[in-house]
Enzyme design. Structure first.
Site, PDB file in Angstrom:
ATOM      1  N   ASP A 104       0.817  -1.225   0.000  1.00 38.96           N
ATOM      2  CA  ASP A 104       0.000   0.000   0.000  1.00 38.96           C
ATOM      3  C   ASP A 104       0.846   1.268   0.000  1.00 38.96           C
ATOM      4  O   ASP A 104       0.463   2.286   0.561  1.00 38.96           O
ATOM      5  CB  ASP A 104      -0.962   0.035   1.211  1.00 38.96           C
ATOM      6  CG  ASP A 104      -1.823  -1.198   1.275  1.00 38.96           C
ATOM      7  OD1 ASP A 104      -2.313  -1.613   0.209  1.00 38.96           O
ATOM      8  OD2 ASP A 104      -2.002  -1.756   2.368  1.00 38.96           O
TER       9      ASP A 104
ATOM     10  N   HIS B 276      -4.387  -2.355  -6.055  1.00 39.58           N
ATOM     11  CA  HIS B 276      -3.812  -1.047  -6.339  1.00 39.58           C
ATOM     12  C   HIS B 276      -4.959  -0.096  -6.599  1.00 39.58           C
ATOM     13  O   HIS B 276      -5.891  -0.433  -7.312  1.00 39.58           O
ATOM     14  CB  HIS B 276      -3.011  -1.069  -7.639  1.00 39.58           C
ATOM     15  CG  HIS B 276      -1.809  -1.915  -7.572  1.00 39.58           C
ATOM     16  ND1 HIS B 276      -0.887  -1.810  -6.574  1.00 39.58           N
ATOM     17  CD2 HIS B 276      -1.347  -2.855  -8.413  1.00 39.58           C
ATOM     18  CE1 HIS B 276       0.089  -2.667  -6.807  1.00 39.58           C
ATOM     19  NE2 HIS B 276      -0.171  -3.325  -7.914  1.00 39.58           N
TER      20      HIS B 276
END
Ligand code: GDP
Length: 424
Positions: A12, A40
């Site tokens: 992340d 994503h």
């Protein structure tokens, strides 16, 4: 020329945005590991997308998107993802799937959930996407490779063999309904229909592309600290998150990877269980989580709140080293603009001694953060395009981090969009 975009930390970090941005100049974008367990988030002219399986290159019409052999291929998820982007007006991307990729089966997801249930309070915090059971089967040599979908006899025989073994666990360990080999065979046949148009000898394709001088981008999932060998074992993922594995998971020579862009977020976040030395709690964490990323730090796949912390120089230096970093992309810096002072973790205190070397897990669990506070810049830095135009305290923060991690920060991301980038 091959470039890799990988994460320095727990994932992340904003790799999707960096890959999407670099994708403008790339011919081919390859996912080489992981599965649909992480996502994503990408924001571009078509809107905001959370991708789990498709490479971040699918939004460009000049790129080919590849699912490499190292990926845990979830065919229905891939199928749905393709449909969902087309429905929103993105032109049909050129997608190739390795004939050597292996398939995440419905029972992998079931086993993932059953095992987390069995472990109760000692669970890994899995996303239940079947990743650990999938990779276990791959290395136990009872996985299904895409190429095998085209051999009917083999499928029938193998489905029966796999079910025999799985049913023992289902019945006696998990006390769940057993499986029927015919159902598994049918599941595989459905997958064949769905995936057939995309199947390709990816390694041969990339070999040719390299000969023709094309630019290839390898897109990593998660980050160094989730690597099964070099991460916070056992709170790791099940496939290597390191750039080096890009060669294997895509099927290219290791020496072709010339640039390794390691993405580091300007603060820390993590999902799942495991030691997290610079973690913060309470209102301090809530505020950073709320302001973090683009619309808060919540899992792209699960929506669960991420654990938050200050930037960790010890973990990031190690994370960059394990990736073989040539460039650091320092992301989400704009989010920190609200803080008067910004704490940074510069060392770990373990049994009364301070170290800047990232330890193995049993020592990591004892580590306490050594924090240093830097002055904040107290303004919005979004929209700035030149390094010199950043506030002085912001530059000092970047330079402080760069010195402590020991790798050059050549890109600074100050917003979620493609153009929100400062090259240095
Ligand atoms: P990945 O898995 O490494 O690609 O990371 P995520 O998808 O979780 O990305 C992190 C989040 O931060 C996403 O919502 C991105 O849109 C967002 N993001 C990426 N870079 C920046 C940035 O520089 N600033 C801000 N505010 N958000 C960013």
């Amino acid at each position: 020329m091959v470039k890799a975009v990988v994460g320095a930390n727990w994932g992340d970090e904003g790799k999707g945005k960096i890959t999407d941005m670099l994708g403008e100049k790339a011919d081919i974008i390859v996912r080489f590991q992981g599965g649909a367990n992480a996502g994503h988030t990408i924001i571009n002219n078509y809107g905001k997308f959370a991708l789990h399986t498709l490479p971040s290159g699918v939004f460009y019409d000049h790129t080919t998107s590849i699912i490499g052999n190292g990926v845990a291929l979830d065919i229905p998820v891939l199928f749905r993802e393709i449909q969902s982007i087309i429905e929103r007006g993105v032109p049909m991307p050129k997608i190739l799937v390795s004939d050597r990729a292996q398939i995440v089966m419905s029972y992998h997801k079931a086993f993932d959930a059953y095992e987390e249930e069995r472990l109760g309070g000692k669970s890994f915090g899995s996303t239940k996407s079947g990743i650990a059971p999938f990779y276990s089967d791959k290395y136990a040599k009872i996985g299904f490779q895409v190429s095998e979908l085209f051999d009917d006899e083999l499928l029938r025989e193998k489905a029966a063999r796999v079910v025999e073994q799985k049913n023992v666990l289902l019945e006696h360990l998990y006390h769940k309904p057993v499986m029927d080999p015919d159902d598994i065979y049918r599941e595989l046949k459905e997958y064949k229909t769905m995936i057939e148009p995309y199947v390709c000898d990816v390694s041969a394709y990339l070999h040719q592309a390299l000969k023709e001088g094309r630019e290839i981008l390898l897109e990593g999932q998660l980050g160094s600290l989730k690597d099964p060998d070099h991460g916070i074992y056992p709170m790791v993922t099940s496939s290597s998150t390191l750039a080096a594995y890009g060669a294997i998971g895509a099927g290219i020579p290791p020496y072709e990877i010339k640039q390794i862009i390691t993405v580091c977020k300007a603060y820390s976040s993590a999902v799942g269980a495991g030691a997290f030395v610079s973690e913060i709690f309470g209102e301090e964490a809530d505020e950073l989580r709320r302001r973090g990323g683009d619309g808060g730090e919540f899992g792209a796949t699960t929506g669960r709140p991420r654990r938050m912390g200050w930037f960790d120089c010890v973990a990031s230096k190690y994370g960059c080293r394990m990736q073989g970093t040539t460039d650091v992309a320092f992301t989400v810096l704009d989010v920190l603009g609200y803080l008067d002072e910004i704490p940074v973790c510069v060392g770990y205190e373990i049994d009364g001694e301070v170290t800047t070397e990232f330890p193995t897990t049993h020592l990591l669990e004892k580590a306490k953060p050594v924090l240093e506070k830097l002055p904040g810049w107290k303004c919005d830095i979004r929209g700035i395009r030149n390094y010199q135009d950043l506030p002085e305290n912001c530059r000092k923060y970047i330079e402080f981090v760069e010195e402590h991690i020991g790798y050059p920060i050549t890109m600074i991301s100050n917003g979620p969009g493609r153009k929100d980038i400062i090259y240095r």
